[in-house]
Design an enzyme around this catalytic site. Sequence first.
Site, mmCIF file in Angstrom:
data_model
loop_
_atom_site.group_PDB
_atom_site.id
_atom_site.type_symbol
_atom_site.label_atom_id
_atom_site.label_comp_id
_atom_site.label_asym_id
_atom_site.label_seq_id
_atom_site.Cartn_x
_atom_site.Cartn_y
_atom_site.Cartn_z
ATOM 1 N N THR A 31 26.413 39.660 23.466
ATOM 2 C CA THR A 31 26.500 38.327 24.424
ATOM 3 C C THR A 31 25.587 38.794 25.479
ATOM 4 O OG1 THR A 31 28.425 38.818 25.390
ATOM 5 C CG2 THR A 31 28.322 37.254 23.811
ATOM 6 N N ASP A 37 28.193 34.125 21.075
ATOM 7 C CA ASP A 37 29.302 33.941 20.097
ATOM 8 C C ASP A 37 29.378 32.773 19.472
ATOM 9 O OD1 ASP A 37 31.387 34.404 18.144
ATOM 10 O OD2 ASP A 37 32.755 35.199 19.785
ATOM 11 N N GLN A 108 31.342 44.600 14.374
ATOM 12 C CA GLN A 108 31.215 43.512 13.569
ATOM 13 C C GLN A 108 30.102 42.410 13.896
ATOM 14 O OE1 GLN A 108 35.162 43.095 16.163
ATOM 15 N NE2 GLN A 108 35.620 41.942 14.193
ATOM 16 N N ASN A 109 28.938 42.918 14.582
ATOM 17 C CA ASN A 109 27.728 42.300 14.784
ATOM 18 C C ASN A 109 26.891 42.318 13.796
ATOM 19 O OD1 ASN A 109 29.124 41.635 17.087
ATOM 20 N ND2 ASN A 109 28.030 42.999 18.426
ATOM 21 N N ASP A 111 23.472 41.710 14.083
ATOM 22 C CA ASP A 111 22.110 41.572 14.637
ATOM 23 C C ASP A 111 21.184 42.699 14.598
ATOM 24 O OD1 ASP A 111 23.050 43.286 16.727
ATOM 25 O OD2 ASP A 111 23.974 41.314 17.562
ATOM 26 N N HIS A 126 30.060 43.651 8.862
ATOM 27 C CA HIS A 126 29.874 42.007 8.375
ATOM 28 C C HIS A 126 28.305 42.018 7.911
ATOM 29 C CE1 HIS A 126 33.228 40.628 10.941
ATOM 30 N NE2 HIS A 126 33.935 41.058 9.885
ATOM 31 N N CYS A 134 17.413 38.532 -3.213
ATOM 32 C CA CYS A 134 17.502 37.444 -4.000
ATOM 33 C C CYS A 134 18.764 37.469 -4.852
ATOM 34 C CB CYS A 134 16.263 37.625 -5.176
ATOM 35 S SG CYS A 134 16.481 36.631 -6.423
ATOM 36 N N THR A 200 35.540 43.083 21.744
ATOM 37 C CA THR A 200 36.268 42.206 20.852
ATOM 38 C C THR A 200 37.859 41.941 20.943
ATOM 39 O OG1 THR A 200 37.097 42.562 18.706
ATOM 40 C CG2 THR A 200 36.670 44.290 19.851
ATOM 41 N N ILE A 241 30.681 44.691 28.947
ATOM 42 C CA ILE A 241 30.529 46.071 28.514
ATOM 43 C C ILE A 241 29.179 46.832 28.745
ATOM 44 C CG2 ILE A 241 29.667 44.958 26.154
ATOM 45 C CD1 ILE A 241 31.815 47.419 25.440
HETATM 46 ZN ZN ZN Z 1 14.297 37.122 -7.479
#
Ligand code: ZN
Length: 252
Positions: A31, A37, A108-109, A111, A126, A134, A200, A241
Amino acid sequence: MPQPAPATETLREIIASARNLVFFGGAGVSTESGIPDFRSPDGLYAAQTAYGYRPEGILSIDFFEARPDVFFDYYVHNILHLDAQPNAAHRALAQLEDRGVLSAVVTQNIDGLHQLAGSRTVHELHGSVLRNHCRECGTPHDVAEVVAGASTPDAVPRCRRCGGVVRPDVVLYGEVLDPQVVSAAVDAIRTADVLIVGGTSLVVHPAAGLVNCFRGDRLVLINKEATPHDSAADLVIRAPIGQVLGAAALRE
Ligand code: ZN
């Protein structure tokens, strides 16, 4: 020079004595880089008013399969923050790894900001928006292709090789975490002598369970709000943080 706050001084001492420090972080770490969030009240409101669904609904595998066009519209405009830059927390953690103090970041981010700051051992529970593939043939695609594909007439990114739908390597609601990533995260936390948990609230699965794997000496919690683990911690700091970790660990 202003005197450092006592809690920051204690954190500095804990870090200085650590031999195998692990950091476990959540949305609050990003953040301060301007990434809101999506589960916050504002994020919830934005999704409900613009799309008519809760974020957890849109970001589910069932929704992705039923309405990929709506998924990608929400995703590109609310989840991707490709201009975001690492903040003092990310930089401090990368420096601690360089100095041989920190062995892993568990996040857990999604980015990629830890790696952008220079961290090398990052267990992304995550997944990451920066990796995409694909669904039909597995060909990797970069995030720019996803953004470009989301603005085509059918609003869905498609594979340049086979035309299949491209999806982010992000764990959607209704999907299970990658067992290899979880296992690596558990190993890192179980063998750490110091665990710093930041940004968190530790109420959402799997965060709470992972912290319970910790067997080390010092548990530090840095979060703006109280967490269920506060009473078990050796040090609790209720502050942003980046400010805290930057002050305790960054060397300019
Ligand atoms: Zn493909």
